[in-house]
Structure formats: C-alpha cells, structure tokens
Design a protein around this motif. Structure first.
Motif, PDB file in Angstrom:
ATOM      1  N   ILE A  45       0.824  -1.215   0.000  1.00 12.21           N
ATOM      2  CA  ILE A  45       0.000   0.000   0.000  1.00 12.21           C
ATOM      3  C   ILE A  45       0.859   1.266   0.000  1.00 12.21           C
ATOM      4  N   LYS A  48       1.865   1.959  -3.509  1.00  6.51           N
ATOM      5  CA  LYS A  48       0.684   2.394  -4.274  1.00  6.51           C
ATOM      6  C   LYS A  48       0.365   3.856  -3.982  1.00  6.51           C
ATOM      7  N   ILE A  49       0.496   4.247  -2.732  1.00  6.28           N
ATOM      8  CA  ILE A  49       0.251   5.650  -2.361  1.00  6.28           C
ATOM      9  C   ILE A  49       1.289   6.551  -3.026  1.00  6.28           C
ATOM     10  N   SER A  52       0.342   6.984  -6.569  1.00 12.21           N
ATOM     11  CA  SER A  52      -0.881   7.769  -6.776  1.00 12.21           C
ATOM     12  C   SER A  52      -0.667   9.257  -6.517  1.00 12.21           C
ATOM     13  N   LEU A  53       0.314   9.606  -5.702  1.00 11.55           N
ATOM     14  CA  LEU A  53       0.543  11.009  -5.349  1.00 11.55           C
ATOM     15  C   LEU A  53       1.585  11.717  -6.217  1.00 11.55           C
TER      16      LEU A  53
END
Length: 142
Positions: A45, A48-49, A52-53
C-alpha cells in the motif's frame, strides 16, 4: 519528502507547459526503498500511495541491461550482488507498470537514437498542431 519534491519539481512546471525529462523517478525510489530493507512486495500500500501522489509521466522508459554488461561497466566487481538484486526488482516492477523497454546492451549511439525517437514521437503526438508539417525521421536502431 520524496512526494513533496516530485510535486515541486515536476507538477508545477508541467502545469505551466514545461517539458520535464527525468533520469530517475518514483519507480527508482521504490526500488531504492525496497533495497534498503523495505517490503519487497511492489503491491504494498505504501508504494501504491507513492505512485498515486506523484505526477503521471507521459512516457516511462526502462533502460534494461544484462547483469554481465552492467558488471563490465562498473569498476567495482563487489557490486555484482547489488546489480542482480536491483535487476530482479526492476523485473518485478516492469510487469506491474507499462514501461517502454530499451535494451542498453547495444552501443550508446543506438540507444540514444531510440530514446530520442521515443521521446520526440510522444511529445510531437501530444502537441500535433504545434508540430504540424514536421516529420520524425529515424534510422533503424538495432
């Protein structure tokens, strides 16, 4: 820190129409973090963060080189384990993210030609009105 730096260096200039070319990006940071003892699950995760940012690149190029050639290019033979570990991590990453793969076992001239052609093709297709009438010419790289 990494995400903030990407935002300042890339998102703001890009929003102003600047062309940004990075030789290292968030994908390299993920491999660095994994190598430093992080979780080697690319689906983690946290990674993934991070993805995404950070700004989404128009083109992602992964320069691949065989372990033998990479070792020949290094002056320190003790780096073989590091080369193999990083190569394995990039192999995992390339199956999760759509990269344009460029084989860098070839000469610098050939590799440079291929990179330039891919970047110019993408940029010119993004701004077709600006480059109307221009033609891309590439000699076969290979």
């Amino acid at each position: 820190d990494i995400i903030f730096r990407y935002f300042i260096k890339y998102t703001i200039p890009r929003s102003k129409g600047h062309l940004i070319i990075c030789d290292r990006y968030v994908y390299d940071s993920i491999v660095d973090l994994i190598e430093l003892g992080g979780n080697d699950n690319i689906s983690n995760i946290f990674y993934k963060i991070m993805l995404s940012l950070t700004p989404k690149p128009d083109i992602k190029i992964l320069l691949e080189v065989s372990d033998d050639v990479a070792l020949d290019r290094k002056t320190d033979e003790s780096k073989l384990d590091i080369i193999k570990k990083r190569s394995k991590l990039y192999d995992i990453l390339k199956h999760r993210i759509r990269f344009e793969i460029i084989d860098t076992n070839r000469s610098l001239d050939v590799v440079s030609e291929e990179i330039s052609y891919k970047l110019l093709s993408k940029y010119m297709s993004r701004y077709p009105k600006k480059y109307k009438g221009f033609n891309k010419i590439s000699y076969k790289y290979g």
